[in-house]
Design an enzyme around this catalytic site. Structure first.
Site, PDB file in Angstrom:
ATOM      1  CD  GLU A   1      -2.489  -1.156   2.782  1.00 33.14           C
ATOM      2  OE1 GLU A   1      -2.598  -0.085   3.407  1.00 33.14           O
ATOM      3  OE2 GLU A   1      -2.907  -2.236   3.199  1.00 33.14           O
TER       4      GLU A   1
ATOM      5  CE  LYS B   1       4.965   5.011   7.059  1.00 35.30           C
ATOM      6  NZ  LYS B   1       4.667   6.368   7.494  1.00 35.30           N
TER       7      LYS B   1
ATOM      8  CG  ASP C   1       3.870  12.562   5.262  1.00 32.89           C
ATOM      9  OD1 ASP C   1       3.697  12.271   6.470  1.00 32.89           O
ATOM     10  OD2 ASP C   1       4.748  13.340   4.868  1.00 32.89           O
TER      11      ASP C   1
ATOM     12  CE1 TYR D   1      -3.843   2.557   8.905  1.00 32.41           C
ATOM     13  CE2 TYR D   1      -3.527   4.393   7.391  1.00 32.41           C
ATOM     14  CZ  TYR D   1      -3.448   3.858   8.665  1.00 32.41           C
ATOM     15  OH  TYR D   1      -2.988   4.620   9.692  1.00 32.41           O
TER      16      TYR D   1
ATOM     17  CE  LYS E   1       9.549   7.080   7.067  1.00 29.99           C
ATOM     18  NZ  LYS E   1       9.088   7.349   8.254  1.00 29.99           N
TER      19      LYS E   1
ATOM     20  CB  CYS F   1       8.120  47.606  -9.805  1.00 24.32           C
ATOM     21  SG  CYS F   1       7.940  46.204 -10.913  1.00 24.32           S
TER      22      CYS F   1
ATOM     23  CB  CYS G   1       7.506  49.018 -14.539  1.00 28.80           C
ATOM     24  SG  CYS G   1       6.574  49.130 -12.996  1.00 28.80           S
TER      25      CYS G   1
ATOM     26  CB  CYS H   1       4.437  46.411  -9.035  1.00 18.06           C
ATOM     27  SG  CYS H   1       4.358  47.552 -10.422  1.00 18.06           S
TER      28      CYS H   1
ATOM     29  CB  CYS I   1       3.915  46.535 -14.100  1.00 15.59           C
ATOM     30  SG  CYS I   1       5.436  45.628 -13.820  1.00 15.59           S
TER      31      CYS I   1
END
Ligand code: IVH
Length: 662
Positions: free
Chosen positions: A113, A115, A117, A223, A311, A403, A406, A421, A426
């Site tokens: 299966e 795993k 997280d 599971y 893992k 910016c 520009c 900006c 721009c």
């Protein structure tokens, strides 16, 4: 009448359960979100009018109950232990050898299966009804998160089963796309970002306010299936199938294999697909399939001897931040990006990592010259996890006052995480706007990538998105690395995009807060661009899910002169401005017939009528068998009596507004 309403409630619940299963578990919806929402609201209204029929397994109960004072501790039916790890092929083969030795050479199979997280959770059911959900906690005792778990759509609240009681264990995860949305939203609200989907899933399940969990869209993958703390069937694979049949989401990649070679091949295959799953995984879990064999293998103090977690290597590496630059996005937001000494991370060379905003830089305390840990997660752009070593000559990053594209002023508004900006012309914003407009899933103009957009904008050939439609073959041919063939192709692709439907055009305009889903809802509700462009904020809010913030943003966009001119040019370019398909059947009240009687507390009869019609419903004068609902206020007379005789549900003003979603 009680009988009639009760049957209607039961039928709606069954329909909703079916569509939830199709949508969330099988990922194969048969109706639109709008139709689903309309059905849900209908059920909510009926339950509000008839609280005597409300039960906890109703789909409406997923929206989140009352906040709680704290969590109650619950003992697990049997310990929720963790697994031993195998960090490479050799360790996996060691595990297999131990299993074979302990089983004295008897044949056996593994169930492999993914795993997941996330965080593990146990859910108990009695007589097919969901009763209790408990977090893993310390393994012996966890926290009662029943009300929060009820909001998880992939956890069925009622299942068909002959088992009088059982427990499902599984993993609660947040999909990467929901994680990204959540962080975007938090950023807009000036809140800190969540570090990864697991933390945000944990944070979302363990809040005291179930409506927050509901908004976070968690998923539950099952599971293990237990009865009285022990496996329910003699084969684990059979348990997984039974879970699937009951309507739980079981990971579709799981596979039963015959030996360690096939098991290792499965691990390798899953690892190559790690980026494409849509949720985070950190390995593969292998379990001996036969439960009698599992029992013979038994447990150590910490973990079962019949299972192992293979893992995957962490997708993290250390490298040096050589510089921090800023990129200007479509909305004008300046995103700081760490330029890294290139480093190889599980198959990919990484030289950029996003730092999101100034707050994030402060949280990480990262400076130019530092050695940092970077991570590739499911996101496209890698991120900086932490500073491992400060550089000797470290240099602080300062958000530029002008910016970089520009030279206009950069401003960070109060309560906002982003610096922006202010110049709406721009060129950086324009490039991003064109890229968004042309993107897959928006106007789908194949070939309109970075390199081409840079040239078109830098040479002044494209000053806004409408200019794309006036580009000639000759103009394309003046560009670098552009032959006759590719020029014709790109021009044809632009041409073809005129046929894209209205929701995509709307999304392509780049109105703040109007993404794919909102664009779809707006098109479905109003049916053409001009109605949306001329609507006031109140009218816009009659659309499902459109609140004051979104409505105001739409209104402001179309009130702007440049945008009005842009819309006119797109009209001349013959883009699709109307939307037939779902206008009528798409409204939340589509197909429903209302009669209004008596005096409503705050709405005039006309206002109520307008609201019903805006939501796709119909209003008639007299009550008949065709009437779906009677909306009744003070001093309702004969119409109310007639509706009651016919068993037609009666709504008050609030119930009507609930039904519309206001
Ligand atoms: S089986 C005794 N199956 O990994 C059996 N666990 O280190 C215990 N996990 O705490 C769990 N995906 O949170 C199992 N397909 C899967 C899993 C899985 C993720 C997590 C689970 C557990 C941890 C074990």
């Amino acid at each position: 009448m009680g009988q009639h309403v009760q049957e209607k409630i039961a039928a709606l619940r069954d329909e909703l359960r079916k569509h939830e299963y199709l949508y969330y578990v099988l990922d194969k919806p048969e109706i639109s979100d709008l139709e689903y929402d309309a059905m849900m609201r209908e059920l909510q209204a009926l339950e509000a009018a008839h609280p005597e029929f409300l039960t906890l397994d109703s789909p409406t109960q997923r929206v989140g109950g009352k906040p709680r004072e704290g969590f109650v501790k619950v003992r697990h039916s049997s310990a929720m232990l963790s697994l031993d790890n195998a960090l490479n092929e050799a360790e996996l083969r060691d595990f297999d050898r131990r299993v074979r030795d302990l089983l004295n050479g008897e044949p056996f199979q593994y169930v492999a299966e993914v795993k997941l997280d996330g965080l593990s959770m146990a859910a108990r059911f009695e007589e097919g009804q969901f009763r209790l959900a408990v977090t893993r906690g310390d393994g012996a005792e966890g926290e009662d998160v029943t009300d929060n778990a009820r909001t998880i759509r992939t956890l069925p609240l009622k299942v068909p089963t002959h088992l009088p009681r059982f427990e499902v264990r599984g993993e609660v995860v947040m999909l990467q796309k929901h994680f990204a949305q959540l962080n975007e939203e938090r950023e807009r609200q000036g809140l800190p970002r969540y570090v990864n989907p697991r933390n945000s899933a944990a944070g979302s399940l363990r809040v005291l306010e179930p409506s927050i969990t509901a908004a976070r869209k968690l998923e539950f993958f099952a599971y293990l299936l237990l009865v009285d703390g022990r496996p329910a069937y003699d084969s684990h694979w059979e348990s997984l199938q039974a879970l699937q049949q009951m309507g739980f989401k079981v990971n579709p990649n799981n596979k039963r294999v015959n030996d360690v070679d096939a098991l290792y091949a499965f691990c390798q295959k899953i690892e190559t697909r790690r980026d494409d799953l849509g949720y985070e995984i950190d390995g593969v879990v292998a379990k001996v399939d036969s439960i009698p064999q599992q029992e013979r293998l038994g447990w150590t103090a910490k973990a079962p001897r019949w299972a192992i977690a293979f893992k995957f290597p962490a997708r993290q590496e250390e490298t040096v931040v050589e510089n921090i630059i800023v990129q200007v996005g479509r909305t004008g937001a300046l995103t700081p990006v760490a330029k890294l000494k290139p480093v190889f991370v599980s198959g990919v060379t990484v030289s950029n990592a996003t730092l999101h905003n100034e707050d994030e830089i402060q949280r990480l305390d990262v400076q130019i010259g530092d050695t940092v840990l970077i991570e590739r997660s499911g996101d496209v752009i890698p991120k900086v996890v932490k500073v491992v070593r400060q550089g000797i000559d470290r240099r602080k990053f300062e958000m530029p006052k002008q910016c970089p594209e520009c030279g206009s002023d950069v401003v960070r508004a109060e309560g906002e995480a982003a610096s922006r900006c202010l110049n709406s012309n721009c060129p950086a914003r324009l490039k991003e706007s064109v890229l968004h407009f042309a993107a897959r899933g928006v106007m789908d103009i194949d070939g309109m990538g970075d390199v081409l957009v840079d040239q078109l904008v830098d040479r002044g050939l494209v000053k806004n998105i409408a200019d794309l439609y006036d580009l000639t073959l000759e103009q394309f041919l003046t560009l670098e690395r552009m032959g006759e063939k590719s020029a014709t192709k790109i021009r044809d692709n632009i041409d073809r995009s005129r046929q894209q439907p209205l929701p995509r055009v709307l999304n392509g305009l780049g109105i703040p807060f109007v993404g794919e889903r909102t664009a779809q809802i707006l098109a479905d509700t109003f049916g053409d661009l001009d109605r949306i462009a001329t609507a006031d904020a109140d009218t816009l809010q009659s659309a499902n899910e459109v609140g004051p913030k979104v409505a105001e943003s739409i209104r402001r966009f179309f009130a702007e002169e440049h945008n009005q001119a842009l819309v006119e040019r797109l009209r001349t370019a013959r883009l699709t401005f109307t939307h037939e398909a779902k206008r009528i059947e798409g409204g939340p009240l589509a197909g429903k017939v209302f009669v209004i009687t008596g005096t409503l507390p705050s709405l005039s009869r006309d206002e109520a009528k307008a609201k019903i019609e805006a939501a796709g419903g119909k209003v008639t004068d007299s009550v008949s068998k065709k009437t779906t609902y009677l909306v009744a206020g003070e001093a309702a007379g004969s119409k109310l009596t007639k509706a009651q005789q016919l068993g037609i549900p009666v709504l008050d003003q609030q119930a009507l507004l609930d039904l519309i979603g206001q």
